[in-house]
Write an enzyme that holds these catalytic residues in place. Structure first.
Site, PDB file in Angstrom:
ATOM      1  N   LYS A 101     -20.622  -2.330  -5.763  1.00 12.78           N
ATOM      2  CA  LYS A 101     -20.060  -1.747  -6.659  1.00 12.78           C
ATOM      3  C   LYS A 101     -19.776  -2.759  -7.736  1.00 12.78           C
ATOM      4  O   LYS A 101     -19.526  -3.941  -7.461  1.00 12.78           O
ATOM      5  CB  LYS A 101     -18.666  -0.918  -6.469  1.00 12.78           C
ATOM      6  CG  LYS A 101     -17.443  -1.607  -6.124  1.00 12.78           C
ATOM      7  CD  LYS A 101     -16.314  -0.866  -5.838  1.00 12.78           C
ATOM      8  CE  LYS A 101     -14.828  -1.847  -5.308  1.00 12.78           C
ATOM      9  NZ  LYS A 101     -14.486  -2.477  -6.398  1.00 12.78           N
TER      10      LYS A 101
ATOM     11  N   HIS B 247     -22.071 -12.843   4.888  1.00 12.57           N
ATOM     12  CA  HIS B 247     -23.066 -13.274   3.859  1.00 12.57           C
ATOM     13  C   HIS B 247     -23.054 -14.826   4.204  1.00 12.57           C
ATOM     14  O   HIS B 247     -24.051 -15.473   4.311  1.00 12.57           O
ATOM     15  CB  HIS B 247     -22.536 -13.085   2.474  1.00 12.57           C
ATOM     16  CG  HIS B 247     -23.626 -11.701   2.076  1.00 12.57           C
ATOM     17  ND1 HIS B 247     -23.162 -10.532   2.581  1.00 12.57           N
ATOM     18  CD2 HIS B 247     -24.781 -11.752   1.346  1.00 12.57           C
ATOM     19  CE1 HIS B 247     -24.060  -9.575   2.000  1.00 12.57           C
ATOM     20  NE2 HIS B 247     -24.998 -10.399   1.173  1.00 12.57           N
TER      21      HIS B 247
END
Lengths: 280, 187
Positions: B105, B40
């Site tokens: 999650k 990222h």
């Protein structure tokens, strides 16, 4: 004086690293099964069923239970009458971890410098705590700690007057703030007393206890049971998506402390709770 | 709670996204791209410098995972989701480029929830700690960028019926929010 060759340590550590990452321990499997029966919503039951299925697949298809195969933490008790032959005990443990993570196709998740962040490539170093004890045995207690749960851990220096209530509130607050992130159902390790570092050490060590095994001190055991009930009433549930099973256990260890202090540490573990021990 | 089961295929169009509601149990089939923390940072750096990305985010899904090494004869190792919150501050630029789905999650920040609403995207929770089960749904894996990041490299995965739960839908409905309210009522 008994002699133990370092090769035996290397082999034991290697095997322990592999085993805990591929085979769910029996105490945890029983906790999964109990949660399946207890969960009422189809979503939370489905999650628990999938976790049981995951354990079956991991064992049968040679896949680690989780992709975060953890940072290895080893608690070693060395009998003072034991002589370790062939080399350095610390290097032997690190070599065992190195071999286990390489041969077990486990993820190398350790970076050399916390800021520069270059992977060490072999998942070492493991964090090792030594205790010198009477006797001539070597006991190795090993866990592979994932960081989803480790990141949600907390410590606080309470005032003596905060007492039991203060400790319990802090534990509950930590679990609420962690929410779904530590992969519930979790195991809550709590260290009370000592100093800042001792409390954190105790919280981590508490996680090595099998699920369902309580502290032997009566007032601590009562606290463990009371906290577990309160935590499971929070409704966080499996994966934080709601349900009755937020934690499988609350495991507390205590140590004498200073008249001015009440250190508390909360170390959370995910539902896989990889831990094992071996006596050499 | 009634659980709605849905099957969806990628690419994820706005039309498909709009059908998904928080709490739905979804099986995803198609292509997803893996990227977690380090990838990222590189993707965002590339966007800031105006460079081309290793894949076109338009209508795609990013899966936050860092798999274990692949055994000989296997497609991939264990490959469950990692905690999503660490990607929160690097998510909006990707949504702006048309990213439609994220699999991870745990909770997301308010800013990400707003982004999901504004750009009509969806956030799926996969089952944390079910890396072996999820691995079985991955039929092909190809590392397409940032090879030096090892487990954190960007992989193109072909998946078949990967089980996830809609955690935040395109209207901002959040499964986590519901539970927090439930908790408050209980106390």
């Amino acid at each position: 004086m008994r002699e133990l060759h370092k090769e035996e340590i290397i082999l034991a550590v290697k095997e322990m690293c592999i085993t805990i990452n591929y085979q769910l321990s029996q105490d945890v499997l029983h906790a999964y099964q109990a949660a399946c029966l207890k969960e009422e919503s189809s979503l939370s039951r489905e999650i628990m069923e999938n976790l049981i299925k995951n354990a079956d697949i991991a064992r049968e298809r040679d896949l680690p239970l989780c992709q975060d195969t953890g940072m290895v933490i080893v608690f070693v008790e060395i009998g003072q009458d034991l002589h370790i032959a062939g080399g350095d005990v610390t290097q032997a443990i690190q070599e065992g971890v190195r071999q286990g993570y390489r041969e077990g196709y486990l993820r190398k998740s350790v970076v050399k410098d916390p800021l520069i962040r270059e992977n060490t490539g072999d998942n070492t170093p493991a964090i090792i705590y030594y205790d010198i004890v009477p006797g001539e045995k070597l006991k190795i207690m090993l866990s592979a700690k994932g960081f989803g749960s480790e990141n949600m851990s907390k410590t606080k220096m309470l005032k003596p007057s905060d007492g039991i209530r203060g400790v319990e509130d802090f534990v509950i607050e930590s679990v609420i703030q962690a929410g779904p992130n530590p992969c519930p159902p979790i195991i809550v390790g709590v260290g009370i007393g000592g100093t800042l570092d001792k409390a954190a050490y105790l919280a981590k060590k508490a996680l090595l206890r099998p699920i369902g095994k309580y502290n032997e001190l009566q007032h601590i055991q009562e606290m463990e049971k009371r906290l577990l009930e309160k935590i499971n009433n929070l409704g966080i549930g499996p994966q934080g998506l709601g349900g009755k099973t937020t934690a499988f256990g609350v495991q507390i260890e205590v140590f004498p402390t200073h008249i001015a202090g009440l250190p508390v540490a909360v170390n959370l573990n995910c539902h896989i709770s990889r831990h094992t021990e071996k006596v050499l | 709670m009634n659980v709605y089961r849905r099957e969806i295929t990628t690419p994820l169009t706005e039309e498909k996204v709009k059908q998904l509601k928080a709490g739905d149990f979804v099986y995803i089939t198609g292509t997803v791209y893996t990227a977690r923390d380090a990838a990222h940072q590189r993707l965002i750096g590339a966007i800031q410098r105006g460079e081309e990305l290793p894949f076109e985010p338009q209508n795609q899904i990013i899966y936050y995972t860092g798999p274990t090494p692949t055994r000989p004869g296997h497609v991939i190792g264990s490959a469950g989701p990692t905690s999503s919150y660490r990607m929160d501050e690097m998510t909006i630029p990707l949504l702006k480029l048309g990213l439609k789905g994220m699999i991870g999650k745990g909770v997301r920040s308010q800013a990400v929830i707003e982004g999901i609403k504004n750009y009509k995207a969806v956030y799926f929770a996969a089952i944390g700690g079910a890396g072996a089960l999820i691995s079985e749904c991955i039929k092909q894996s190809e590392t397409i960028a940032y090879m030096d990041l090892g487990t954190e490299a960007v992989r193109k995965l072909k998946i078949e019926r990967l089980p996830v739960i809609v955690a935040i839908d395109c209207c901002g409905g959040s499964l986590y929010e519901k539970e927090i309210q439930y908790k408050c009522n209980e106390n």
